[in-house]
Design a protein around this motif. Structure first.
Motif: not given
Length: 135
Positions: A42-51, A71-73, A117-120
């Motif tokens: 819910n925020d406007n950051t471009s950072l992933p949920n998990s690196t 989810l990306v592998l 990782a888990v992307l936004r």
């Protein structure tokens, strides 16, 4: 209820496989972990949920496919990211990947921990994560 029984049966099969492959290691449901990860998105950051990371200290990680993409592998051969929810059916399929302890225990370079990782996303995401561990 149907999803719960399907997921529980997947976990039971994985523990049976682990016992067969790793007979000298004690594997117990008490040591294994079932986590729920909530990503508000819910925020406007471009950072992933998990690196990008590998799971530690487990043998295997099981994640039922979500209906919220993220989810990306990392493909070890092509070094490209695989978007799980684009390939598999939400609530019907599970992704199983190698965690850090399995290759260490087997001394086998054919098994490498899965970087993921888990992307936004555009909406909140709830992930259920089961980590098979030795006790």
């Amino acid at each position: 209820v149907a999803l719960r029984s399907r997921v529980a049966s997947v976990f039971a099969v994985l523990e049976d496989v682990a016992h067969a492959v790793l007979p000298s290691t004690h594997i117990s449901g008490e040591a294994s972990v079932l986590d729920f990860m909530y990503y508000a998105n819910n925020d406007n950051t471009s950072l992933p949920n998990s690196t990008p990371h590998v799971d530690s200290p487990g043998f295997l990680t099981v994640v039922p496919v979500s209906n919220t993409p993220g989810l990306v592998l990392l493909d070890q051969k092509t070094h490209s990211w695989i978007h799980v929810e684009e390939l598999y059916e939400p609530y019907a399929d599970c992704v199983v990947f190698v965690a850090s302890a399995l290759p260490e225990l087997l001394g086998n370079k054919d098994f490498t921990p899965t970087t993921h990782a888990v992307l936004r996303g555009r909406r909140p995401r709830l992930s259920m994560v089961y980590e098979l561990r030795a006790s």
